[in-house]
Scaffold this active site. Structure first.
Site, PDB file in Angstrom:
ATOM      1  N   GLU A  63      -7.968   0.358  -6.267  1.00  0.00           N
ATOM      2  CA  GLU A  63      -6.998  -0.748  -6.141  1.00  0.00           C
ATOM      3  C   GLU A  63      -5.726  -0.333  -5.391  1.00  0.00           C
ATOM      4  O   GLU A  63      -4.880  -1.196  -5.098  1.00  0.00           O
ATOM      5  CB  GLU A  63      -6.608  -1.286  -7.524  1.00  0.00           C
ATOM      6  CG  GLU A  63      -7.666  -2.149  -8.192  1.00  0.00           C
ATOM      7  CD  GLU A  63      -8.829  -1.371  -8.767  1.00  0.00           C
ATOM      8  OE1 GLU A  63      -8.616  -0.221  -9.212  1.00  0.00           O
ATOM      9  OE2 GLU A  63      -9.966  -1.888  -8.752  1.00  0.00           O
ATOM     10  N   ALA A  85      -6.229  10.085  -8.687  1.00  0.00           N
ATOM     11  CA  ALA A  85      -7.081  11.264  -8.872  1.00  0.00           C
ATOM     12  C   ALA A  85      -8.522  10.788  -8.990  1.00  0.00           C
ATOM     13  O   ALA A  85      -8.856  10.052  -9.930  1.00  0.00           O
ATOM     14  CB  ALA A  85      -6.679  12.023 -10.135  1.00  0.00           C
ATOM     15  N   ILE A  87     -12.275  12.156  -9.420  1.00  0.00           N
ATOM     16  CA  ILE A  87     -12.932  13.399  -9.823  1.00  0.00           C
ATOM     17  C   ILE A  87     -14.444  13.206  -9.775  1.00  0.00           C
ATOM     18  O   ILE A  87     -14.983  12.307 -10.427  1.00  0.00           O
ATOM     19  CB  ILE A  87     -12.462  13.804 -11.235  1.00  0.00           C
ATOM     20  CG1 ILE A  87     -10.931  14.012 -11.205  1.00  0.00           C
ATOM     21  CG2 ILE A  87     -13.173  15.075 -11.694  1.00  0.00           C
ATOM     22  CD1 ILE A  87     -10.300  14.255 -12.547  1.00  0.00           C
ATOM     23  N   HIS A  93     -19.988   6.997  -8.230  1.00  0.00           N
ATOM     24  CA  HIS A  93     -19.557   6.371  -6.977  1.00  0.00           C
ATOM     25  C   HIS A  93     -18.296   7.040  -6.408  1.00  0.00           C
ATOM     26  O   HIS A  93     -17.466   6.417  -5.774  1.00  0.00           O
ATOM     27  CB  HIS A  93     -19.415   4.851  -7.103  1.00  0.00           C
ATOM     28  CG  HIS A  93     -18.464   4.400  -8.167  1.00  0.00           C
ATOM     29  ND1 HIS A  93     -18.674   4.593  -9.501  1.00  0.00           N
ATOM     30  CD2 HIS A  93     -17.288   3.743  -8.082  1.00  0.00           C
ATOM     31  CE1 HIS A  93     -17.667   4.073 -10.196  1.00  0.00           C
ATOM     32  NE2 HIS A  93     -16.808   3.571  -9.346  1.00  0.00           N
ATOM     33  N   PHE A 118      -0.482   9.688   1.351  1.00  0.00           N
ATOM     34  CA  PHE A 118      -1.771   9.743   0.657  1.00  0.00           C
ATOM     35  C   PHE A 118      -1.721  10.837  -0.416  1.00  0.00           C
ATOM     36  O   PHE A 118      -1.967  12.011  -0.149  1.00  0.00           O
ATOM     37  CB  PHE A 118      -2.888  10.022   1.674  1.00  0.00           C
ATOM     38  CG  PHE A 118      -4.264   9.977   1.066  1.00  0.00           C
ATOM     39  CD1 PHE A 118      -4.795   8.790   0.608  1.00  0.00           C
ATOM     40  CD2 PHE A 118      -5.026  11.129   0.943  1.00  0.00           C
ATOM     41  CE1 PHE A 118      -6.063   8.741   0.038  1.00  0.00           C
ATOM     42  CE2 PHE A 118      -6.295  11.096   0.384  1.00  0.00           C
ATOM     43  CZ  PHE A 118      -6.813   9.899  -0.065  1.00  0.00           C
ATOM     44  N   ARG A 132      -3.847  21.168  -9.521  1.00  0.00           N
ATOM     45  CA  ARG A 132      -3.022  20.620  -8.432  1.00  0.00           C
ATOM     46  C   ARG A 132      -1.947  19.674  -8.952  1.00  0.00           C
ATOM     47  O   ARG A 132      -1.162  19.139  -8.179  1.00  0.00           O
ATOM     48  CB  ARG A 132      -3.921  19.888  -7.432  1.00  0.00           C
ATOM     49  CG  ARG A 132      -4.843  20.815  -6.645  1.00  0.00           C
ATOM     50  CD  ARG A 132      -6.048  20.068  -6.090  1.00  0.00           C
ATOM     51  NE  ARG A 132      -6.942  20.911  -5.301  1.00  0.00           N
ATOM     52  CZ  ARG A 132      -7.764  21.826  -5.797  1.00  0.00           C
ATOM     53  NH1 ARG A 132      -7.797  22.047  -7.094  1.00  0.00           N
ATOM     54  NH2 ARG A 132      -8.551  22.531  -5.002  1.00  0.00           N
TER      55      ARG A 132
HETATM   56  N1  INI Z   1     -10.759   5.591 -10.258  1.00  0.00           N
HETATM   57  C1  INI Z   1     -10.025   6.690 -10.027  1.00  0.00           C
HETATM   58  O1  INI Z   1      -8.846   6.591  -9.658  1.00  0.00           O
HETATM   59  N2  INI Z   1     -10.567   7.925 -10.197  1.00  0.00           N
HETATM   60  C2  INI Z   1     -11.862   8.091 -10.602  1.00  0.00           C
HETATM   61  O2  INI Z   1     -12.306   9.266 -10.741  1.00  0.00           O
HETATM   62  C3  INI Z   1     -12.646   6.939 -10.853  1.00  0.00           C
HETATM   63  N3  INI Z   1     -13.988   7.064 -11.343  1.00  0.00           N
HETATM   64  O3  INI Z   1     -14.340   8.126 -11.841  1.00  0.00           O
HETATM   65  O4  INI Z   1     -14.767   6.107 -11.317  1.00  0.00           O
HETATM   66  C4  INI Z   1     -12.060   5.664 -10.659  1.00  0.00           C
HETATM   67  N4  INI Z   1     -12.778   4.552 -10.888  1.00  0.00           N
HETATM   68  C5  INI Z   1     -12.151   3.247 -11.029  1.00  0.00           C
HETATM   69  C6  INI Z   1     -11.948   2.552  -9.716  1.00  0.00           C
HETATM   70  O5  INI Z   1     -10.906   3.149  -8.984  1.00  0.00           O
HETATM   71  C7  INI Z   1     -11.582   1.077  -9.935  1.00  0.00           C
HETATM   72  O6  INI Z   1     -10.406   1.001 -10.680  1.00  0.00           O
HETATM   73  C8  INI Z   1     -12.672   0.285 -10.665  1.00  0.00           C
HETATM   74  O7  INI Z   1     -13.919   0.433 -10.029  1.00  0.00           O
HETATM   75  C9  INI Z   1     -12.319  -1.237 -10.705  1.00  0.00           C
HETATM   76  O8  INI Z   1     -12.247  -1.771  -9.386  1.00  0.00           O
END
Ligand code: INI
Length: 159
Positions: A63, A85, A87, A93, A118, A132
């Protein structure tokens, strides 16, 4: 010849927006602390009533570009900092999220003309991300510094 360079010594007039992802907030909260510490020590008012700094929380890194776009396009900020972050161990995905957030952030900067830092960590493990974000160094501090440099640089280059 003109050499354009950002400065770190006169940040007092800069207006900054920070977009932070809640996902992995153990990491992103630390990045935010490091970033605010850097900004504060360079003269930015980071207090609750600051007119210089605004903060937007988003659910996850995916987002980030949407909020960064809204903030960058508002005309209210010299620079936008994004913190997240992603991971690999946590998500099947990973590549999709990383690709979307990195391309999205780059596109926002290009389209709005406002620098967007970024500050999204992409690591294989939580341990690497934490290293980090404070255990070894805190890249949030660097992102703050890069924001000051880019905000100042953009002010010095004629449009
Ligand atoms: N969002 C992150 O910021 N980091 C992640 O590691 C992560 N994983 O692991 O899925 C993650 N998923 C949520 C994604 O950014 C969205 O908020 C979600 O898919 C809703 O749109």
């Amino acid at each position: 010849m003109t050499v354009f360079e950002g400065r770190f010594t006169d940040a007092s007039g800069l207006r900054i927006a920070v977009v932070v992802a809640r996902f992995n907030d153990l990491v992103t909260g630390k990045l935010l602390s490091g970033c605010l510490d850097c900004l504060s020590r360079h003269g930015i008012d980071v207090g609750e009533n600051s007119a210089q700094l605004d903060l937007a929380w988003v659910p996850g890194s995916f987002e980030i570009p949407l909020l960064a776009k809204r903030l960058a396009s508002s005309g209210r900020y010299d620079v936008v900092i994004t913190l997240g972050a992603v991971i690999r161990g946590d998500t099947p995905h990973f590549d999709v999220v990383v690709s979307e957030v990195s391309k999205g952030v780059a596109a926002v900067a290009r389209e709005s003309g406002v620098p967007v830092i970024f500050g999204v960590l992409t690591t294989d493990t939580l341990q690497q991300a934490l290293e980090r974000a404070g255990i070894k160094s805190n890249l949030g501090w660097n992102y703050g510094l890069q924001a000051l440099e880019m905000g100042s640089l953009m002010r010095s280059v004629p449009a």
